[in-house]
Enzyme design. Structure first.
Site, short mmCIF file in Angstrom:
data_model
loop_
_atom_site.label_atom_id
_atom_site.label_comp_id
_atom_site.label_asym_id
_atom_site.label_seq_id
_atom_site.Cartn_x
_atom_site.Cartn_y
_atom_site.Cartn_z
CG ASP A 67 -0.29 -0.54 2.48
OD1 ASP A 67 0.95 -0.48 2.57
OD2 ASP A 67 -0.99 -1.01 3.38
CG ASN A 136 -8.74 -1.47 12.06
OD1 ASN A 136 -7.81 -2.15 11.61
ND2 ASN A 136 -9.19 -0.39 11.45
CG HIS A 138 -5.77 -2.32 8.85
ND1 HIS A 138 -5.84 -1.03 9.34
CD2 HIS A 138 -4.45 -2.64 8.92
CE1 HIS A 138 -4.64 -0.61 9.66
NE2 HIS A 138 -3.78 -1.57 9.43
C1 F6R Z 1 1.38 -1.54 6.04
C2 F6R Z 1 0.20 -2.35 6.19
C3 F6R Z 1 -0.62 -2.36 7.43
C4 F6R Z 1 0.20 -2.63 8.68
C5 F6R Z 1 -0.69 -2.54 9.90
C6 F6R Z 1 0.09 -2.80 11.17
O1 F6R Z 1 1.95 -1.79 4.76
O2 F6R Z 1 -0.13 -3.01 5.27
O3 F6R Z 1 -1.62 -3.32 7.32
O4 F6R Z 1 0.78 -3.89 8.57
O5 F6R Z 1 -1.26 -1.28 9.96
O6 F6R Z 1 0.95 -1.75 11.38
P1 F6R Z 1 2.16 -1.88 12.40
O7 F6R Z 1 2.99 -2.99 11.89
O8 F6R Z 1 2.89 -0.57 12.29
O9 F6R Z 1 1.55 -2.15 13.70
#
Ligand code: F6R
Length: 260
Positions: A67, A136, A138
């Site tokens: 992303d 959440n 995602h």
């Molecule tokens: C980033 C991404 C997000 C992160 C998620 C967790 O490329 O795809 O899904 O993996 O927001 O973020 P962190 O690892 O910073 O807790």
């Protein structure tokens, strides 16, 4: 789904790096799906260590980021293009020409998303997709209620995600509202999924993804649809799983031929 529960973040990094290294050993031109954020940082560091030690050669691999933010100025240090360049391409010895990030600055974002899908397809698809998970639920920036069939597209970040990611910016207001993200359908198209999570803040999301119902309210539950998904978590991130003992037994008795 394979669930591997390990004592701490360093173990998560080592075992996830083993999986990636195994894929690249079998296929030196492998296509890697690259997550950003803090979850994969240890994995990249471990891979970089192996590359520096001459134990692993990643120079032939291709990469696709999950992303990118929309609306950040060119060269912003927290754009995922910058993060991938800094933390991944350079340190892992990847060829920058073979590493792609969605173009969050494109005048036509819809066309940029379509181009990205085509580039992944032209590369033959992703061999192993590294994933983190949002609190959440995602994955990528597929926020709750994202379609399981979605492809790369423009999304609006959830307030929780913007709050969580504010730590990377000078102020919460600086966190972009929008992003381009691979869709859940795009992610499910990878031949192998590898989700890493560390820390108690992820425990609820991990439990929902692994053991909860298949629901767009927890986009990471889409992993349940994939024939080859591995979830590597530390004790803190595993704390809300109900079948912990089972996962530990399965991993302890995993046949050698099934290891990376
Ligand atoms: C980033 C991404 C997000 C992160 C998620 C967790 O490329 O795809 O899904 O993996 O927001 O973020 P962190 O690892 O910073 O807790």
């Amino acid at each position: 789904m394979e669930v591997i529960v390990l004592p701490g973040p360093d173990d998560v990094a080592r075992v996830a790096a083993d999986v990636v290294a195994g894929v690249v050993r079998r296929r030196p031109g492998a296509v890697l799906g690259l997550a950003t954020g803090s979850s994969p940082v240890g994995v990249y560091a471990e891979l970089a260590r192996r590359v520096a030690a001459g134990e692993l050669d990643l120079s032939g691999v291709r990469g696709f980021a999950l992303d990118e933010y929309v609306g950040l100025p060119a060269g912003h240090p927290e754009s995922y293009a910058a993060v991938i360049g800094r933390d991944v391409t350079g340190r892992l010895g990847l060829d920058p020409a073979r590493v792609h990030v969605p173009d969050g600055r494109a005048a036509d974002l819809e066309a940029a998303a379509e181009d990205y899908e085509q580039a992944i397809a032209a590369a033959g698809g992703v061999d192993v997709q590294l994933l983190g998970i949002g609190a959440n639920g995602h994955i990528g920036f597929n926020e709750p209620t994202s379609s399981f069939g979605s492809r790369t597209r423009l999304k609006t970040l959830a307030p929780r995600t913007r709050a969580d990611n504010a730590r990377f910016f000078d102020s919460p207001d600086e966190v972009p509202m929008h992003c381009l993200t691979q869709g859940l359908g795009t992610i499910l198209g990878a031949r192998r999924l590898l989700l890493v999570a560390q820390g108690s803040a992820k425990a609820e999301a991990v439990a929902a993804a692994v053991e909860g119902p298949l629901t767009s309210m927890c986009p990471a539950s889409a992993l349940q649809l994939h024939p080859r998904a591995t979830v590597v978590v530390d004790e803190a991130a595993a704390a809300r799983l109900t079948l912990l003992d089972h996962y530990r037994q399965v991993y302890a008795r995993k046949p050698a031929w099934q290891r990376p």
